[in-house]
Design an enzyme around this catalytic site. Structure first.
Site, PDB file in Angstrom:
ATOM      1  N   TRP A  58      -0.944   1.807   9.966  1.00  0.00           N
ATOM      2  CA  TRP A  58       0.473   1.510  10.205  1.00  0.00           C
ATOM      3  C   TRP A  58       0.672   0.705  11.478  1.00  0.00           C
ATOM      4  O   TRP A  58       1.464  -0.231  11.507  1.00  0.00           O
ATOM      5  CB  TRP A  58       1.312   2.795  10.186  1.00  0.00           C
ATOM      6  CG  TRP A  58       1.374   3.319   8.784  1.00  0.00           C
ATOM      7  CD1 TRP A  58       0.722   4.394   8.280  1.00  0.00           C
ATOM      8  CD2 TRP A  58       2.056   2.713   7.675  1.00  0.00           C
ATOM      9  NE1 TRP A  58       0.964   4.510   6.925  1.00  0.00           N
ATOM     10  CE2 TRP A  58       1.782   3.500   6.535  1.00  0.00           C
ATOM     11  CE3 TRP A  58       2.872   1.596   7.537  1.00  0.00           C
ATOM     12  CZ2 TRP A  58       2.304   3.198   5.266  1.00  0.00           C
ATOM     13  CZ3 TRP A  58       3.391   1.293   6.289  1.00  0.00           C
ATOM     14  CH2 TRP A  58       3.108   2.092   5.164  1.00  0.00           C
ATOM     15  N   ASP A  61       6.958   4.132  16.725  1.00  0.00           N
ATOM     16  CA  ASP A  61       7.135   4.418  15.304  1.00  0.00           C
ATOM     17  C   ASP A  61       6.825   5.896  15.093  1.00  0.00           C
ATOM     18  O   ASP A  61       5.668   6.306  15.132  1.00  0.00           O
ATOM     19  CB  ASP A  61       6.181   3.540  14.483  1.00  0.00           C
ATOM     20  CG  ASP A  61       6.263   3.834  12.983  1.00  0.00           C
ATOM     21  OD1 ASP A  61       7.013   4.744  12.569  1.00  0.00           O
ATOM     22  OD2 ASP A  61       5.548   3.140  12.224  1.00  0.00           O
ATOM     23  N   LYS A 115       9.697  11.297   5.326  1.00  0.00           N
ATOM     24  CA  LYS A 115       8.742  12.358   5.637  1.00  0.00           C
ATOM     25  C   LYS A 115       9.489  13.578   6.183  1.00  0.00           C
ATOM     26  O   LYS A 115       9.567  14.598   5.521  1.00  0.00           O
ATOM     27  CB  LYS A 115       7.688  11.876   6.644  1.00  0.00           C
ATOM     28  CG  LYS A 115       6.629  10.984   5.994  1.00  0.00           C
ATOM     29  CD  LYS A 115       6.921   9.528   6.139  1.00  0.00           C
ATOM     30  CE  LYS A 115       5.710   8.642   6.049  1.00  0.00           C
ATOM     31  NZ  LYS A 115       5.085   8.535   4.754  1.00  0.00           N
TER      32      LYS A 115
END
Lengths: 360, 360
Positions: free
Chosen positions: B102, B172, B196
């Site tokens: 990511w 993030d 999530k």
């Protein structure tokens, strides 16, 4: 309380049968023991939901094979930037038609990225009529021609499709897609925010002719690049899965209603009843030229604006909700998208006539 | 089928109580006769839902008054472009830390918009450990420093907060926000895709220090401009109303659980049990350095990969779902976000021990 008649301009009413199905399977989709919201977008279950939704939409609209169907985020407002970033090379020109607030917003945003020629504007008709194509001043080498097929605030709708020859025609159909049959092949791209005739907000659907893909500027963010979306089946990253799923239920519901021919008949009847009621009265009025009146959003005024409050209060009491006009124009507005039944419009008309009798 | 134990990496499990509440009011929110999905985002009902959700999130994280909370679309992947478009002037440099897939994606996208200095990379540790800050090569005049606090695929998580002095720290937190208390004031911006620990996909939450607003490039699309979002209360256009609402229910649920201190205790217990089970066995393994092990995503391997299929099949039979590791690393992965209970982890551990006994 029982369900109301909801004339909201958007997010708008959804078919009750769709909401009931979503409710019944909200914690346990098809016996899998989990919610659609809790599924991997790359798992068998969701990819099947996504593919079925796309196929049903293709069936409803008759989308030819050389068009991609994209499920994206950011609403029509994000498309206002995505369209020039994808289709308008630096220094090139695009033609835009101004018929109201939404098309003006698209012009304003596109102007930040290139030369925009406003080829026609309804301004000369006080936004009560749409200039005919013989009045349009199209550019010689426009990258595309953009218009909005329906203006939700002014209540203006095209009842014809512009002819632009080899220049791709791009249309914002956010508020009238799926309300009647459509010849997709006449467009380079059709796009629509979901929250009127498709499903919940947070989803935007685009139908793009394949040969227009791959022209994005180097400065286009990856997530805003149609080719990236197309190459990844709209799953470059996690899509808005629940909105996609619910839209799929709406597509199934539309098929069960008989498809877009059947919807067009019902929508015709709804708007005819409402405009006839307005026109038959000196108490109510709508200023839009008859061939440009929207089937989806019907703005109307009371002869005496001092009665507006009482009208809205009485409507609320009868479960006729969200009839207040947009703040920029005042008066009333009835949005009568696909999920608003003829019965709802009949109830509205009955109330309008009753109110007029009492107060006129 | 009854509800399963869902270890999906995302879109991930949601609290059952939240889904039940959403189900009960899906057709009729608080006796108003319509669904949250059918409400105008500018009406009293939804603006109250939206404001309550924001306040509950502020309460949970202790967000200081000089930070804006934004509810946007496009997921973290769109943020990868929005961050440089908003914070990185043409020709300026930003520092990025690479700890896995990511953060590498964020580096790749940001590099399209400016000079990106990869100040540290976990590559030298085969992505099994996070370089300490003494190993970072930060730029002198970076516009900001960016990192991902948790890598869902590698199972790597920071257990410390970088110190970047006056240089804004951008993080993030898509996969670990709300899993434990947080000092928001140490960050210039925190962002997280919802799917999530927050709610359904299609929503991304950003917490931005006010002094960082208003620096966007002229070429930044309006919808990607944080100041526009902030100035319009995240309603420049129609927001993803249902996702926002459902996230608000999750925030209420977190408060009922005792807030983030309480969640941290449960999350500590869950990961401790799982890693202890793995470490106590020669049959299972996890390669990540102990101080970099993720509390949210626990990848593990079976000593004999030929048993993977049987392991997954047995897990499915017991209602332990979505344990297959990411295709890029193979093996297994248990994602144990907030909505995955200690009971679920106990059931997983019991199965792992049983399987080992049978097959080792």
């Amino acid at each position: 309380m029982s369900r109301v008649y909801n004339f909201c301009a958007g997010p708008a009413a959804l078919p009750e049968a769709v909401l009931k199905q979503a409710q019944s399977e909200l914690l346990d989709w098809h016996g899998k023991g989990l919610s659609v919201m809790e599924m991997s977008h790359r798992g068998d279950e969701f990819t099947s939901i996504a593919a079925t939704a796309e196929q049903d939409l293709r069936d409803l609209l008759g989308v030819p094979d050389n068009y991609k169907v994209l499920f994206m985020q950011g609403g029509a407002s994000q498309q206002f930037a995505q369209i020039p970033l994808n289709f308008l090379a630096e220094g090139a020109t695009a033609d835009y038609i101004d018929t109201g607030i939404w098309s003006r917003k698209s012009i304003e945003e596109a102007s930040r990225f290139g030369n925009i020629n406003v080829a026609a504007s309804a301004k000369e008709y006080d936004y009560f009529a749409i200039p005919g194509q013989n009045e349009w001043q199209l550019s010689k080498d426009a990258a595309y021609v953009h218009y909005a097929s329906n203006e939700t605030i002014g209540g203006l709708q095209f009842d014809w499709t512009p002819q632009t020859g080899d220049t791709p025609l791009v249309v914002d159909m956010s508020s009238d897609i799926l309300s009647k049959p459509l010849q997709v092949c006449r467009y380079g791209m059709i796009y629509a925010g979901a929250q009127k005739n498709i499903g919940p907000s947070g989803l935007v659907v685009a139908i793009v002719r394949e040969d227009l893909l791959g022209r994005a500027r180097a400065s286009c963010p990856t997530m805003l690049n149609y080719k990236v979306a197309a190459d990844n089946g709209s799953m470059y990253n996690t899509p808005p899965t629940f909105s996609w799923y619910l839209s799929g239920l709406v597509f199934k519901w539309l098929k069960e209603q008989g498809g877009l021919e059947a919807m067009a008949k019902i929508n015709h009847a709804k708007q005819a009843l409402l405009y006839q009621t307005i026109d038959a009265s000196d108490f109510y009025s709508n200023p839009v030229a008859s061939n440009a009146r929207s089937w989806m959003n019907v703005p109307f005024r009371l002869a005496d604006a001092k009665l507006d409050k009482a009208f809205l209060a009485g409507a609320d009491e009868r479960g006729l909700l969200n009839l207040k006009g947009h703040r920029s124009v005042g008066g009333m507005r009835a949005s009568i998208y696909n999920a608003v039944s003829l019965e709802a419009v009949e109830a509205l008309v009955a109330y309008m006539q009753e109110f007029e009798k009492e107060r006129a």
